[in-house]
Design a protein around this motif. Sequence first.
Motif, short mmCIF file in Angstrom:
data_model
loop_
_atom_site.label_atom_id
_atom_site.label_comp_id
_atom_site.label_asym_id
_atom_site.label_seq_id
_atom_site.Cartn_x
_atom_site.Cartn_y
_atom_site.Cartn_z
N MET A 47 42.00 51.70 53.25
CA MET A 47 41.54 50.43 52.70
C MET A 47 41.87 50.34 51.21
O MET A 47 41.72 51.31 50.46
N GLY A 48 42.32 49.17 50.81
CA GLY A 48 42.70 48.95 49.43
C GLY A 48 41.50 48.82 48.51
O GLY A 48 40.34 48.79 48.94
N ILE A 49 41.79 48.71 47.24
CA ILE A 49 40.73 48.65 46.24
C ILE A 49 39.87 47.41 46.39
O ILE A 49 38.70 47.38 46.03
N GLU A 50 40.46 46.35 46.96
CA GLU A 50 39.70 45.11 47.16
C GLU A 50 38.55 45.30 48.14
O GLU A 50 37.57 44.56 48.10
N PHE A 51 38.69 46.29 49.04
CA PHE A 51 37.65 46.55 50.03
C PHE A 51 36.73 47.70 49.63
O PHE A 51 35.60 47.76 50.07
N LYS A 52 37.22 48.62 48.81
CA LYS A 52 36.41 49.76 48.39
C LYS A 52 35.74 49.54 47.05
O LYS A 52 34.68 50.10 46.76
N GLY A 53 36.38 48.75 46.21
CA GLY A 53 35.92 48.62 44.84
C GLY A 53 36.57 49.67 43.96
O GLY A 53 36.95 50.75 44.43
N GLY A 54 36.74 49.38 42.69
CA GLY A 54 37.37 50.33 41.79
C GLY A 54 37.95 49.62 40.58
O GLY A 54 37.47 48.56 40.17
N ALA A 55 38.98 50.22 39.99
CA ALA A 55 39.57 49.67 38.77
C ALA A 55 41.09 49.73 38.86
O ALA A 55 41.66 50.64 39.47
N VAL A 56 41.72 48.75 38.22
CA VAL A 56 43.18 48.70 38.13
C VAL A 56 43.54 48.73 36.66
O VAL A 56 43.12 47.84 35.89
N PHE A 57 44.31 49.72 36.25
CA PHE A 57 44.74 49.86 34.86
C PHE A 57 46.22 49.50 34.76
O PHE A 57 47.04 50.02 35.52
N THR A 58 46.55 48.64 33.80
CA THR A 58 47.94 48.26 33.58
C THR A 58 48.31 48.64 32.15
O THR A 58 47.68 48.17 31.18
N THR A 59 49.32 49.49 32.03
CA THR A 59 49.73 49.98 30.71
C THR A 59 50.85 49.09 30.16
O THR A 59 51.52 48.37 30.91
N PRO A 60 51.10 49.15 28.86
CA PRO A 60 52.30 48.51 28.32
C PRO A 60 53.53 49.32 28.70
O PRO A 60 53.42 50.35 29.37
#
Length: 370
Positions: A49-62
Amino acid sequence: MSRLGSLGARLYRGEVGYDFIGSRKIWYGISILITITAVVALAVGGLNMGIEFKGGAVFTTPDTSATVAQAEESAVSASGHQAIVQKLGGDGGSLRIQITEVDLAKADAIKAELSKDLKVPEEKINADLVGPSWGEQIANKAWTGLGVFMVLVVIYLAIAFEWRMAIAALIALIHDITITVGIYALVGFEVTPGTVIGLLTILGYSLYDTVVVFDSLKEGTKGITKQTRWTYSEIANQSINGTLIRSINTTVVALLPVAGLLFIGGGVLGAGMLNDISLSLFVGLAAGAYSSIFIATPLVADLKERDPQMKALKKRILAKRAAAAAKGESAEDEQPYEDDVVGDPAPAAAVVGQRQQPPRGHGRTSGNRR
């Protein structure tokens, strides 16, 4: 005319054919085996299951020169959980790091660790927190939509055709969805909202070929009890053969762009969202084409042959053929009586080969017999 087109025309006219209905136990066995494999994969491995179903964080770097492996190692060390890292824009591009089960306090600590290990300014790392409740809402709405869709399909097919066809189509739909979900469990692809969209999309494709065959079958069995030449299963077999090339053509044309999304977009370019939706479409389209030919129509024939009228018809036909064989004649070579013409039936063939086709048309013939 191409060889494939010529074969399609000969299949439609009943000059060649394959006994799909006669081999139905083989197809049932294959489908049961595949379905059991899918269910076992779901039970043992489960879905990723993806983060949308588990909950969590998405980090985007430069933009950074850090590699995917370096980012993954840093994220796992900082969070203690498995991380999914994607490189955006090729070498020197930004990184998208997805980590489940992360709260706000932990997100700040992970962000600082990533900044240190990847040598990028902390303030330029974007962190988005996702709660599991949103994914649960999406899943619940998807299940609701799936249930409503199946109810409407059963009602429509029961009205437009008959209840046996509605049941067969429903079983074929469940078969297709089970196989598609099982493939996700086997290959470990992440389940995201894109996957849910793909699963709901394949329902219509799955029904398309099935309805085409059912329409041909309905037309071919008009007034079937008024003749003694062809059983219901034989006419069902002719309906499959008559629409086979059309089903193959439409399926291949639909699969080609989806395969491009899956293997080029997802595999070569590394676009994760394309993987999520294209795998479900690819597997669902293939399973839908298979089930319309090998599952749905044979099931209809099985259910219909249980009808007392169809049993009596089959008994009369077999008796007629036995009598003709005893006389050294072929029941198929006899001139048809006026009440022997029905739809576009043809005798079932054990293998592809030449066969005779009864006169085309519906109901009683008119004029002098020839």
